[in-house]
Design a protein around this motif. Structure first.
Motif, mmCIF file in Angstrom:
data_model
loop_
_atom_site.group_PDB
_atom_site.id
_atom_site.type_symbol
_atom_site.label_atom_id
_atom_site.label_comp_id
_atom_site.label_asym_id
_atom_site.label_seq_id
_atom_site.Cartn_x
_atom_site.Cartn_y
_atom_site.Cartn_z
ATOM 1 N N HIS A 29 8.842 -7.224 -4.337
ATOM 2 C CA HIS A 29 9.622 -6.217 -5.051
ATOM 3 C C HIS A 29 10.916 -6.849 -5.594
ATOM 4 O O HIS A 29 11.279 -6.666 -6.755
ATOM 5 C CB HIS A 29 9.946 -5.054 -4.114
ATOM 6 N N CYS A 30 11.595 -7.601 -4.728
ATOM 7 C CA CYS A 30 12.866 -8.195 -5.144
ATOM 8 C C CYS A 30 12.660 -9.304 -6.168
ATOM 9 O O CYS A 30 13.477 -9.492 -7.063
ATOM 10 C CB CYS A 30 13.633 -8.692 -3.932
ATOM 11 N N LYS A 35 2.444 2.641 6.040
ATOM 12 C CA LYS A 35 1.041 2.922 5.701
ATOM 13 C C LYS A 35 0.843 4.336 5.149
ATOM 14 O O LYS A 35 -0.213 4.940 5.345
ATOM 15 C CB LYS A 35 0.111 2.666 6.898
ATOM 16 N N MET A 36 1.866 4.858 4.482
ATOM 17 C CA MET A 36 1.762 6.192 3.880
ATOM 18 C C MET A 36 0.628 6.255 2.864
ATOM 19 O O MET A 36 0.044 7.310 2.634
ATOM 20 C CB MET A 36 3.078 6.567 3.179
ATOM 21 N N ASP A 37 0.323 5.090 2.245
ATOM 22 C CA ASP A 37 -0.735 5.074 1.218
ATOM 23 C C ASP A 37 -2.105 5.402 1.816
ATOM 24 O O ASP A 37 -3.014 5.810 1.099
ATOM 25 C CB ASP A 37 -0.782 3.708 0.510
ATOM 26 N N LEU A 38 -2.260 5.245 3.131
ATOM 27 C CA LEU A 38 -3.571 5.495 3.749
ATOM 28 C C LEU A 38 -3.808 6.975 4.075
ATOM 29 O O LEU A 38 -4.925 7.361 4.409
ATOM 30 C CB LEU A 38 -3.702 4.691 5.056
ATOM 31 N N LEU A 39 -2.776 7.791 3.952
ATOM 32 C CA LEU A 39 -2.917 9.187 4.370
ATOM 33 C C LEU A 39 -3.592 10.043 3.307
ATOM 34 O O LEU A 39 -3.427 9.818 2.113
ATOM 35 C CB LEU A 39 -1.541 9.792 4.667
ATOM 36 N N SER A 40 -4.337 11.048 3.763
ATOM 37 C CA SER A 40 -4.896 12.036 2.845
ATOM 38 C C SER A 40 -3.743 12.895 2.317
ATOM 39 O O SER A 40 -2.653 12.901 2.909
ATOM 40 C CB SER A 40 -5.885 12.923 3.589
ATOM 41 N N GLU A 41 -3.973 13.619 1.232
ATOM 42 C CA GLU A 41 -2.921 14.471 0.673
ATOM 43 C C GLU A 41 -2.425 15.465 1.719
ATOM 44 O O GLU A 41 -1.239 15.722 1.853
ATOM 45 C CB GLU A 41 -3.435 15.215 -0.567
ATOM 46 N N ASP A 92 4.153 2.170 -3.958
ATOM 47 C CA ASP A 92 5.026 2.923 -4.849
ATOM 48 C C ASP A 92 6.396 2.237 -4.934
ATOM 49 O O ASP A 92 7.166 2.243 -3.973
ATOM 50 C CB ASP A 92 5.149 4.354 -4.275
ATOM 51 N N GLU A 93 6.669 1.627 -6.106
ATOM 52 C CA GLU A 93 7.909 0.844 -6.265
ATOM 53 C C GLU A 93 9.152 1.696 -6.002
ATOM 54 O O GLU A 93 10.147 1.208 -5.476
ATOM 55 C CB GLU A 93 7.993 0.251 -7.680
ATOM 56 N N GLU A 94 9.064 2.972 -6.372
ATOM 57 C CA GLU A 94 10.227 3.840 -6.189
ATOM 58 C C GLU A 94 10.530 4.040 -4.700
ATOM 59 O O GLU A 94 11.687 4.041 -4.281
ATOM 60 C CB GLU A 94 9.939 5.198 -6.828
ATOM 61 N N SER A 95 9.450 4.178 -3.925
ATOM 62 C CA SER A 95 9.587 4.349 -2.475
ATOM 63 C C SER A 95 10.220 3.094 -1.855
ATOM 64 O O SER A 95 11.099 3.181 -0.994
ATOM 65 C CB SER A 95 8.197 4.638 -1.893
ATOM 66 N N ILE A 96 9.791 1.923 -2.329
ATOM 67 C CA ILE A 96 10.340 0.653 -1.813
ATOM 68 C C ILE A 96 11.818 0.541 -2.188
ATOM 69 O O ILE A 96 12.663 0.192 -1.367
ATOM 70 C CB ILE A 96 9.563 -0.553 -2.396
ATOM 71 N N ASP A 97 12.115 0.890 -3.441
ATOM 72 C CA ASP A 97 13.479 0.791 -3.946
ATOM 73 C C ASP A 97 14.430 1.707 -3.167
ATOM 74 O O ASP A 97 15.542 1.308 -2.812
ATOM 75 C CB ASP A 97 13.477 1.182 -5.426
ATOM 76 N N GLN A 98 13.950 2.905 -2.898
ATOM 77 C CA GLN A 98 14.738 3.898 -2.170
ATOM 78 C C GLN A 98 15.088 3.386 -0.774
ATOM 79 O O GLN A 98 16.229 3.463 -0.333
ATOM 80 C CB GLN A 98 13.903 5.180 -2.061
ATOM 81 N N LEU A 99 14.084 2.817 -0.111
ATOM 82 C CA LEU A 99 14.301 2.289 1.243
ATOM 83 C C LEU A 99 15.277 1.111 1.210
ATOM 84 O O LEU A 99 16.192 1.016 2.028
ATOM 85 C CB LEU A 99 12.957 1.862 1.854
ATOM 86 N N LEU A 100 15.092 0.222 0.220
ATOM 87 C CA LEU A 100 15.969 -0.948 0.115
ATOM 88 C C LEU A 100 17.426 -0.513 -0.078
ATOM 89 O O LEU A 100 18.334 -1.073 0.520
ATOM 90 C CB LEU A 100 15.498 -1.834 -1.053
#
Ligand SMILES: Nc1nc2c(ncn2[C@@H]2O[C@H](COP(=O)(O)OP(=O)(O)OP(=O)(O)O)[C@@H](O)[C@H]2O)c(=O)[nH]1
Ligand SMILES: [Mg+2]
Length: 274
Positions: free
Chosen positions: A25-26, A174-180, A235-243
């Protein structure tokens, strides 16, 4: 001043994956992170490490030593204790230039985050070398999807916070692995107060220990001590937010902001005359 994220958490919670995600990401935003592998047991990782503890000692070396006779857990603890006895090695390896930002991939043995002193000793050494340190404690989201597991995850994170005594960001991976449906459930958990999460759960086990779990939940709630940030690595936005949250916690970039902004009550033009 130097900065370090210590990426910690139980085995398999996604620490090494997080490190490579942050690194990539960076890289794409033109920012340099110096990656460190501090896991003497790891086989492979997908980031370029500027420091690798296996150059000092590795679990394989220790297990091959016929005099020691240690299993994988004992060998890992042996390696970490050896590292603590040789902190000068780590200091030399990290000692390059100013304003360095390190991301440190730690081992996954849970004992390191509850009662063994080694992680704490490493953190104390980093602080004494002028590092602003933050622990990023990862927990697999799949393990907090029910009320009592959520409490248990919060207590695991809390025990690390108490043992290591640094500012801490707790991350659900691992949020990407969850069902909606489960994503919604996690969002609800994160928005709801801890006490209500426990009250929603009606199992027989829970009924028996209701007063205890309610009291623990109430303490967690009253002190607002354990908060989680969800991370979706896709999700780049999720990574950016955490950073951004982590950067704020370790005060990275604050000097830059001070240079960029004048205090509101001062007119920049007037400053020329001061
Ligand atoms: N889909 C998905 N898989 C992940 C994610 N993070 C980790 N994994 C998978 O989970 C497994 C463990 O991930 P690692 O990054 O090796 O976890 P770790 O915490 O470094 O593990 P240890 O170093 O053994 O404690 C691997 O199979 C990863 O591919 C994620 O965000 N999404
Ligand atoms: Mg790992």
């Amino acid at each position: 001043m130097k900065y370090a994220q210590l990426v910690m958490g139980p085995a398999g919670s996604g620490k090494s994956t997080y490190c490579s995600v942050m690194h990539n990401h960076c890289l794409s935003t033109g920012r340099t992170l110096r990656m460190v592998n501090l896991d003497p047991a790891c086989e492979v990782f997908n980031y370029p490490a500027v420091v690798d503890v296996r150059d000092l000692i590795s679990v394989n070396d220790v297990q091959e030593d016929e005099e020691l006779i240690l299993g994988p857990n004992g060998a890992l603890v042996f390696c970490m204790e050896y590292l603590v006895q040789n902190l000068d090695w780590l200091h030399d390896e990290l000692d390059e230039g100013e304003d360095d930002y390190f991301v440190i991939d730690c081992p996954g043995q849970i004992e390191l985050y509850s009662h063994l002193p080694v992680m704490r000793q490493i953190v104390d050494a980093l602080k004494s070398w002028d590092f602003n340190v933050c622990s990023v404690f990862l927990i697999d989201t799949n393990f907090v999807l029910e009320a009592e597991k959520f409490i248990s995850g919060a207590l695991t994170a809390l025990s690390a916070m108490v043992a290591i005594e640094t500012p801490a960001i707790n991350v659900l991976t691992k949020m990407d692995l969850l069902s909606e449906r489960n994503k919604q459930l996690v969002d609800e958990f994160l928005e709801t107060d801890t006490r209500s999460i426990v009250d929603q759960d009606e199992t027989v086990w829970n009924a028996k220990h209701r007063r205890l779990t309610r009291t623990i939940a109430q303490v967690l709630e009253d002190y607002s001590i354990v908060k989680f940030v969800p991370l979706n690595c896709e999700d780049e936005e999720s990574i950016d937010q955490l950073l951004l949250t982590i950067d704020t916690t370790i005060q990275y970039g604050e000097d830059l902001e001070v240079k960029d902004h004048y205090p509101e009550e001062l007119d920049p033009e007037q400053l020329d005359h001061v």
